[in-house]
Design a protein around this motif. Structure first.
Motif, PDB file in Angstrom:
ATOM      1  N   TYR A  75       3.268  16.394   0.627  1.00 35.82           N
ATOM      2  CA  TYR A  75       2.928  17.290  -0.477  1.00 35.82           C
ATOM      3  C   TYR A  75       3.336  16.705  -1.828  1.00 35.82           C
ATOM      4  CZ  TYR A  75       2.440  20.324   3.490  1.00 35.82           C
ATOM      5  OH  TYR A  75       2.066  20.849   4.701  1.00 35.82           O
ATOM      6  N   ALA A  76       2.995  15.446  -2.084  1.00 37.06           N
ATOM      7  CA  ALA A  76       3.316  14.800  -3.354  1.00 37.06           C
ATOM      8  C   ALA A  76       2.070  14.155  -3.977  1.00 37.06           C
ATOM      9  CB  ALA A  76       4.416  13.769  -3.147  1.00 37.06           C
ATOM     10  N   PRO A  77       0.983  14.934  -4.176  1.00 41.70           N
ATOM     11  CA  PRO A  77      -0.210  14.329  -4.775  1.00 41.70           C
ATOM     12  C   PRO A  77       0.034  13.878  -6.214  1.00 41.70           C
ATOM     13  CG  PRO A  77      -0.465  16.692  -4.636  1.00 41.70           C
ATOM     14  CD  PRO A  77       0.794  16.342  -3.896  1.00 41.70           C
ATOM     15  N   LEU A 130       0.843  -1.181   0.000  1.00 44.29           N
ATOM     16  CA  LEU A 130       0.000   0.000   0.000  1.00 44.29           C
ATOM     17  C   LEU A 130       0.884   1.239   0.000  1.00 44.29           C
ATOM     18  CD1 LEU A 130      -2.982   0.805   0.222  1.00 44.29           C
ATOM     19  CD2 LEU A 130      -2.706   0.768   2.676  1.00 44.29           C
ATOM     20  N   ILE A 131       0.740   2.062  -1.019  1.00 42.88           N
ATOM     21  CA  ILE A 131       1.508   3.307  -1.096  1.00 42.88           C
ATOM     22  C   ILE A 131       0.530   4.427  -0.776  1.00 42.88           C
ATOM     23  CG2 ILE A 131       2.912   4.786  -2.553  1.00 42.88           C
ATOM     24  CD1 ILE A 131       3.657   2.238  -4.110  1.00 42.88           C
ATOM     25  N   TRP A 132       0.775   5.077   0.358  1.00 43.58           N
ATOM     26  CA  TRP A 132      -0.185   6.019   0.904  1.00 43.58           C
ATOM     27  C   TRP A 132       0.377   7.419   1.003  1.00 43.58           C
ATOM     28  CZ3 TRP A 132      -2.936   3.354   5.565  1.00 43.58           C
ATOM     29  CH2 TRP A 132      -4.275   3.128   5.230  1.00 43.58           C
ATOM     30  N   GLU A 176      -5.387  10.240  -7.141  1.00 41.81           N
ATOM     31  CA  GLU A 176      -5.683  11.644  -7.478  1.00 41.81           C
ATOM     32  C   GLU A 176      -6.145  11.750  -8.930  1.00 41.81           C
ATOM     33  OE1 GLU A 176      -5.875  14.120  -5.391  1.00 41.81           O
ATOM     34  OE2 GLU A 176      -5.086  12.993  -3.700  1.00 41.81           O
ATOM     35  N   GLY A 177      -5.628  10.887  -9.807  1.00 39.54           N
ATOM     36  CA  GLY A 177      -6.080  10.853 -11.197  1.00 39.54           C
ATOM     37  C   GLY A 177      -7.524  10.404 -11.309  1.00 39.54           C
TER      38      GLY A 177
END
Length: 185
Positions: free
Chosen positions: A115-117, A84-86, A123-124
């Motif tokens: 702060y790396a959306p 899981l990359i959160w 996010e896509g």
């Protein structure tokens, strides 16, 4: 329930106007996982939740236990370990969530930098929803909002190429590094 703003066409000199009722105390939250596995179609697993918040009572978003339940459901559906990359949402970093991950060897959690959306494929998915089913619409009630969200998420869910595009939009690539030798070697 507040309508999102988007561009549209209108007659010259006549700006289109959409009347929207005032804000409400109701809130609709969605948690989603973009799931990737080499050689298989990408999947989107999501869980919506409607909140009826009243001033000063209860939580109006997902708790860590809700995220845990989503991850367990994904593990059951995928029948595979999960990496899981959160992002750094405070609910993702709670003590309970860390303890749960430590107790289960099928779950590995990697935190994205703050702060790396732009590195988060989900996010896509939100961007796809805002640009098509949610653009230029004023919802009449909670049910209308829920139906539109579910229809939009199902559209993405049934199009693995869109989910792949969300990963490509991050600039990251899916690689496979086996940790154990294959039996045919």
């Amino acid at each position: 329930m507040t309508a999102s703003r988007a561009r549209t066409w209108g007659r010259r000199g006549q700006t289109p106007v959409v009347r929207v009722r005032g804000r409400s105390w109701r809130r609709y939250s969605i948690a989603a996982l973009c799931c990737y596995r080499p050689g298989e179609p990408s999947r989107l697993i999501y869980r919506p939740r409607r909140h009826h918040k009243h001033r000063g009572t209860g939580r109006n978003s997902f708790a860590w236990t809700d995220y845990r339940d989503l991850i367990v459901r994904a593990h059951i559906q995928l029948k595979a370990p999960i990496v899981l990359i959160w992002d750094n949402l405070n609910t993702h970093r709670t003590t309970g969530m860390r303890q749960y991950a430590d107790e289960h060897d099928w779950l590995t959690i990697v935190q994205l930098p703050s702060y790396a959306p732009d590195l988060n494929p989900v996010e896509g998915v939100w961007s796809l929803l805002r640009r098509s089913p949610l653009a230029n619409i004023a919802f009449t009630d909670d049910t209308h909002l829920e139906q539109t969200l579910r229809r939009g998420l199902r559209h993405v869910q049934h199009r693995p190429d869109l989910i792949d595009g969300c990963l490509a939009g991050t600039g990251l690539q899916l690689t496979h590094h086996p940790t154990t030798p294959r039996k045919d070697q």
